[in-house]
Structure formats: C-alpha cells, structure tokens
Scaffold this motif. Structure first.
Motif, PDB file in Angstrom:
ATOM      1  N   GLN A   8      28.492 -59.486 -14.062  1.00 57.72           N
ATOM      2  CA  GLN A   8      28.141 -59.536 -15.756  1.00 57.72           C
ATOM      3  C   GLN A   8      28.379 -58.695 -16.775  1.00 57.72           C
ATOM      4  O   GLN A   8      28.249 -57.727 -16.873  1.00 57.72           O
ATOM      5  CB  GLN A   8      26.340 -60.541 -15.103  1.00 57.72           C
ATOM      6  N   SER A  11      26.577 -56.800 -22.160  1.00 61.76           N
ATOM      7  CA  SER A  11      25.809 -57.439 -23.142  1.00 61.76           C
ATOM      8  C   SER A  11      24.542 -59.057 -22.534  1.00 61.76           C
ATOM      9  O   SER A  11      23.499 -58.947 -23.530  1.00 61.76           O
ATOM     10  CB  SER A  11      27.013 -57.744 -24.278  1.00 61.76           C
ATOM     11  N   GLU A  12      24.863 -59.421 -21.771  1.00 65.69           N
ATOM     12  CA  GLU A  12      24.630 -60.009 -21.354  1.00 65.69           C
ATOM     13  C   GLU A  12      22.848 -59.558 -20.595  1.00 65.69           C
ATOM     14  O   GLU A  12      22.200 -60.637 -20.539  1.00 65.69           O
ATOM     15  CB  GLU A  12      25.131 -61.067 -20.430  1.00 65.69           C
ATOM     16  N   GLN A  13      23.068 -58.624 -19.850  1.00 60.65           N
ATOM     17  CA  GLN A  13      22.532 -57.632 -19.128  1.00 60.65           C
ATOM     18  C   GLN A  13      21.258 -57.320 -20.262  1.00 60.65           C
ATOM     19  O   GLN A  13      20.135 -57.521 -20.203  1.00 60.65           O
ATOM     20  CB  GLN A  13      22.765 -56.920 -18.217  1.00 60.65           C
ATOM     21  N   LEU A  15      20.551 -58.480 -22.805  1.00 56.45           N
ATOM     22  CA  LEU A  15      20.164 -59.666 -23.841  1.00 56.45           C
ATOM     23  C   LEU A  15      18.875 -59.715 -23.332  1.00 56.45           C
ATOM     24  O   LEU A  15      17.386 -60.183 -23.889  1.00 56.45           O
ATOM     25  CB  LEU A  15      20.778 -60.892 -24.108  1.00 56.45           C
ATOM     26  N   ALA A  16      19.295 -60.267 -21.700  1.00 57.77           N
ATOM     27  CA  ALA A  16      18.063 -60.445 -21.057  1.00 57.77           C
ATOM     28  C   ALA A  16      16.469 -59.570 -20.264  1.00 57.77           C
ATOM     29  O   ALA A  16      15.999 -60.807 -20.689  1.00 57.77           O
ATOM     30  CB  ALA A  16      18.758 -60.587 -19.587  1.00 57.77           C
ATOM     31  N   THR A  49      28.373 -52.975 -28.770  1.00 59.09           N
ATOM     32  CA  THR A  49      27.757 -54.546 -27.784  1.00 59.09           C
ATOM     33  C   THR A  49      26.501 -54.440 -28.168  1.00 59.09           C
ATOM     34  O   THR A  49      25.685 -56.087 -28.492  1.00 59.09           O
ATOM     35  CB  THR A  49      27.785 -53.740 -26.527  1.00 59.09           C
ATOM     36  N   LYS A  52      25.997 -56.612 -31.079  1.00 58.06           N
ATOM     37  CA  LYS A  52      26.136 -58.066 -29.887  1.00 58.06           C
ATOM     38  C   LYS A  52      24.730 -58.957 -29.794  1.00 58.06           C
ATOM     39  O   LYS A  52      24.637 -59.749 -30.125  1.00 58.06           O
ATOM     40  CB  LYS A  52      26.947 -58.191 -29.591  1.00 58.06           C
ATOM     41  N   VAL A  53      24.047 -57.935 -29.264  1.00 59.30           N
ATOM     42  CA  VAL A  53      22.846 -58.132 -28.565  1.00 59.30           C
ATOM     43  C   VAL A  53      21.570 -59.079 -29.850  1.00 59.30           C
ATOM     44  O   VAL A  53      21.292 -59.715 -29.631  1.00 59.30           O
ATOM     45  CB  VAL A  53      22.093 -57.194 -27.913  1.00 59.30           C
ATOM     46  N   ALA A  56      22.232 -62.120 -30.857  1.00 56.27           N
ATOM     47  CA  ALA A  56      22.384 -63.013 -30.384  1.00 56.27           C
ATOM     48  C   ALA A  56      20.873 -62.858 -30.552  1.00 56.27           C
ATOM     49  O   ALA A  56      20.040 -64.396 -30.020  1.00 56.27           O
ATOM     50  CB  ALA A  56      22.588 -63.111 -28.866  1.00 56.27           C
ATOM     51  N   GLU A  60      18.860 -66.766 -32.011  1.00 55.95           N
ATOM     52  CA  GLU A  60      18.099 -66.992 -30.571  1.00 55.95           C
ATOM     53  C   GLU A  60      16.526 -67.899 -31.318  1.00 55.95           C
ATOM     54  O   GLU A  60      15.345 -67.943 -30.874  1.00 55.95           O
ATOM     55  CB  GLU A  60      17.618 -66.596 -29.325  1.00 55.95           C
TER      56      GLU A  60
END
Length: 102
Positions: A8, A11-13, A15-16, A49, A52-53, A56, A60
């Motif tokens: 994964q 950035s997604e990790q 962000l989570a 990165t 980017k987070v 996002a 949201e």
C-alpha cells in the motif's frame, strides 16, 4: 514512525493514521496537526508525501488551514474552525491564529 506495508502507498498509510488520531481525539478540534516538516520526520516520508496527506485531510473536511499559521483539526459538524476551542494538553492555539467567527 509506523511500519509501512509494502502493498500500500505510504501516503495512504499515513493518511489512515492521521484519520485515526483525529477520530480518537488525539488531535482535538481547533488544535494543530503536524505540519509537513514534522510529519515527514515523524513518519519517515518525503515532504511531498506529507503535503499529499494534508491535502487529502483538507479535502475530507477533517482539517483546515490558516495561511502562514498552520493546519488545524476541523469541527466535525462544519469541516471548518470550531466555534469554541477546548483547552487541551499542550496543543494550544498558536499565537496569531484568528479566533473562530461567531
């Protein structure tokens, strides 16, 4: 720093993890979240990165920015500055941040 899974994007990790911290109340409405440099250092990611987070989180409605001041946790009802900022541990509002609109 978190242990990244190779399946994964980082950035997604991150962000989570930031979502989790906000939802768990580790970062309270009206209080600052780590900026790009601090986030990059804490998670061992590039500033790009981290940006980017943050973008996002803004998209949201979880955080909002005050230009030249920082990024803060949004009111969950409005997605913007809270009407009232509750005192927190050591996460006070930085000097210069405007008071929320009445």
């Amino acid at each position: 720093m978190i242990h990244f899974r190779p399946d994964q994007p980082k950035s997604e990790q991150v962000l989570a993890e930031m979502r989790r911290r906000i939802q768990a109340g580790e970062y309270k409405p009206g209080h600052p979240v780590p900026g790009e440099p601090r986030m990059a250092e804490e998670f061992g990611i590039a500033r790009r990165t981290a940006r980017k987070v943050i973008n996002a989180l803004i998209a949201e409605g979880l955080v909002y920015t005050v230009r030249n001041i920082g990024t803060f946790v949004a009111d969950p009802k409005t997605g913007g500055p809270p009407e009232r900022i509750e005192p927190g541990d050591d996460q006070g509002r930085p000097e210069g941040q405007p008071a929320p609109a009445e």
